[in-house]
Design a protein around this motif. Sequence first.
Motif, PDB file in Angstrom:
ATOM      1  N   ARG A  45       0.838  -1.207   0.000  1.00 17.06           N
ATOM      2  CA  ARG A  45       0.000   0.000   0.000  1.00 17.06           C
ATOM      3  C   ARG A  45       0.870   1.254   0.000  1.00 17.06           C
ATOM      4  O   ARG A  45       0.550   2.248  -0.666  1.00 17.06           O
ATOM      5  N   ALA A  46       1.962   1.210   0.739  1.00 14.38           N
ATOM      6  CA  ALA A  46       2.867   2.356   0.787  1.00 14.38           C
ATOM      7  C   ALA A  46       3.535   2.589  -0.568  1.00 14.38           C
ATOM      8  O   ALA A  46       3.661   3.734  -1.017  1.00 14.38           O
ATOM      9  N   ILE A  47       3.955   1.523  -1.231  1.00 12.98           N
ATOM     10  CA  ILE A  47       4.568   1.665  -2.556  1.00 12.98           C
ATOM     11  C   ILE A  47       3.561   2.260  -3.539  1.00 12.98           C
ATOM     12  O   ILE A  47       3.878   3.174  -4.310  1.00 12.98           O
ATOM     13  N   CYS A  48       2.335   1.764  -3.505  1.00 19.84           N
ATOM     14  CA  CYS A  48       1.303   2.280  -4.416  1.00 19.84           C
ATOM     15  C   CYS A  48       1.019   3.761  -4.163  1.00 19.84           C
ATOM     16  O   CYS A  48       0.642   4.493  -5.081  1.00 19.84           O
ATOM     17  N   GLY A  49       1.206   4.201  -2.913  1.00 17.02           N
ATOM     18  CA  GLY A  49       0.888   5.580  -2.562  1.00 17.02           C
ATOM     19  C   GLY A  49       2.044   6.551  -2.659  1.00 17.02           C
ATOM     20  O   GLY A  49       1.873   7.746  -2.386  1.00 17.02           O
ATOM     21  N   GLN A  50       3.209   6.067  -3.064  1.00 21.25           N
ATOM     22  CA  GLN A  50       4.380   6.940  -3.134  1.00 21.25           C
ATOM     23  C   GLN A  50       4.188   8.064  -4.139  1.00 21.25           C
ATOM     24  O   GLN A  50       3.829   7.825  -5.297  1.00 21.25           O
ATOM     25  N   GLN A  51       4.423   9.302  -3.688  1.00 22.79           N
ATOM     26  CA  GLN A  51       4.519  10.484  -4.552  1.00 22.79           C
ATOM     27  C   GLN A  51       3.256  10.774  -5.359  1.00 22.79           C
ATOM     28  O   GLN A  51       3.322  11.402  -6.413  1.00 22.79           O
ATOM     29  N   ILE A  52       2.099  10.319  -4.866  1.00 25.29           N
ATOM     30  CA  ILE A  52       0.825  10.682  -5.487  1.00 25.29           C
ATOM     31  C   ILE A  52      -0.158  11.054  -4.385  1.00 25.29           C
ATOM     32  O   ILE A  52       0.081  10.781  -3.211  1.00 25.29           O
ATOM     33  N   GLN A  92       8.594   1.067 -12.644  1.00 22.55           N
ATOM     34  CA  GLN A  92       9.467   1.014 -11.473  1.00 22.55           C
ATOM     35  C   GLN A  92       8.724   0.463 -10.259  1.00 22.55           C
ATOM     36  O   GLN A  92       9.239  -0.392  -9.525  1.00 22.55           O
ATOM     37  N   LYS A  93       7.493   0.922 -10.060  1.00 23.60           N
ATOM     38  CA  LYS A  93       6.719   0.433  -8.921  1.00 23.60           C
ATOM     39  C   LYS A  93       6.348  -1.042  -9.077  1.00 23.60           C
ATOM     40  O   LYS A  93       6.263  -1.770  -8.082  1.00 23.60           O
ATOM     41  N   VAL A  94       6.125  -1.477 -10.306  1.00 21.78           N
ATOM     42  CA  VAL A  94       5.865  -2.904 -10.541  1.00 21.78           C
ATOM     43  C   VAL A  94       7.054  -3.727 -10.057  1.00 21.78           C
ATOM     44  O   VAL A  94       6.894  -4.746  -9.371  1.00 21.78           O
ATOM     45  N   VAL A 132      12.392  -0.217  -1.597  1.00 18.88           N
ATOM     46  CA  VAL A 132      11.895   0.204  -0.286  1.00 18.88           C
ATOM     47  C   VAL A 132      12.888   1.196   0.306  1.00 18.88           C
ATOM     48  O   VAL A 132      14.027   0.846   0.596  1.00 18.88           O
ATOM     49  N   GLY A 133      12.447   2.427   0.454  1.00 20.35           N
ATOM     50  CA  GLY A 133      13.291   3.451   1.044  1.00 20.35           C
ATOM     51  C   GLY A 133      12.886   3.727   2.477  1.00 20.35           C
ATOM     52  O   GLY A 133      11.998   3.068   3.035  1.00 20.35           O
TER      53      GLY A 133
END
Length: 206
Positions: A45-52, A92-94, A132-133
């Motif tokens: 969920r965090a990856i999907c929500g990055q920078q949007i 990249q997110k994939v 993952v940052g």
Amino acid sequence: MITPHYWTQATAHLSQQCRTMAAIIATYEGESMQARPDGFFTLLRAICGQQISVKAADAVWAKFTKAVKPLTPQKLLRVRDTTLRACGLSGQKVAYVKNIAQFFAENEVTPEYWAARDDSEVNKALVSIKGVGTWTAEMFMMFHLARPDIFPIGDLGLIKAIDRHYTNGVRLKPAEYIALAEPWRPYRSVATWYLWRAIDPVPVAY
């Protein structure tokens, strides 16, 4: 979904420390951060929500969870990249969500796995996964592990909220934000959640 056990104590502490925070907490009385028992869910969920935006992230997530049923590492690894791209994820997110799935598939990631590690050790373990940052690790610690004293200084929404409520719109240096948040210890996660709540139409959740 679970309210962290320390929430009442934390809101009392923060309200006592800061009038501004007390007013924000009073505005959203009865609401609280909700921790999820599924760490795999939280990281994805965090990856999907990055920078949007929160709204855009919700839309991507809705499509993603329809495409990956059940939401398990094994299932995600079998889903075609093109299917995930159609959900709104960048290439990249994939790659990042597949890396997370690989990590969970290859490791016995139990509650005890994380309980034995302090915040810095959890961060180190997670950022070893490509994609993952620190920000994603911080969301994991807040919304899955319910760690009470996370302060995601790299989160633009948090900075925006602090600027609105504490600095009259003046942008500070990172060290100055950290110093400003010092009175919120040991509950900076709770302060962060309320500051997000003060600028978002819906509660932030991962």
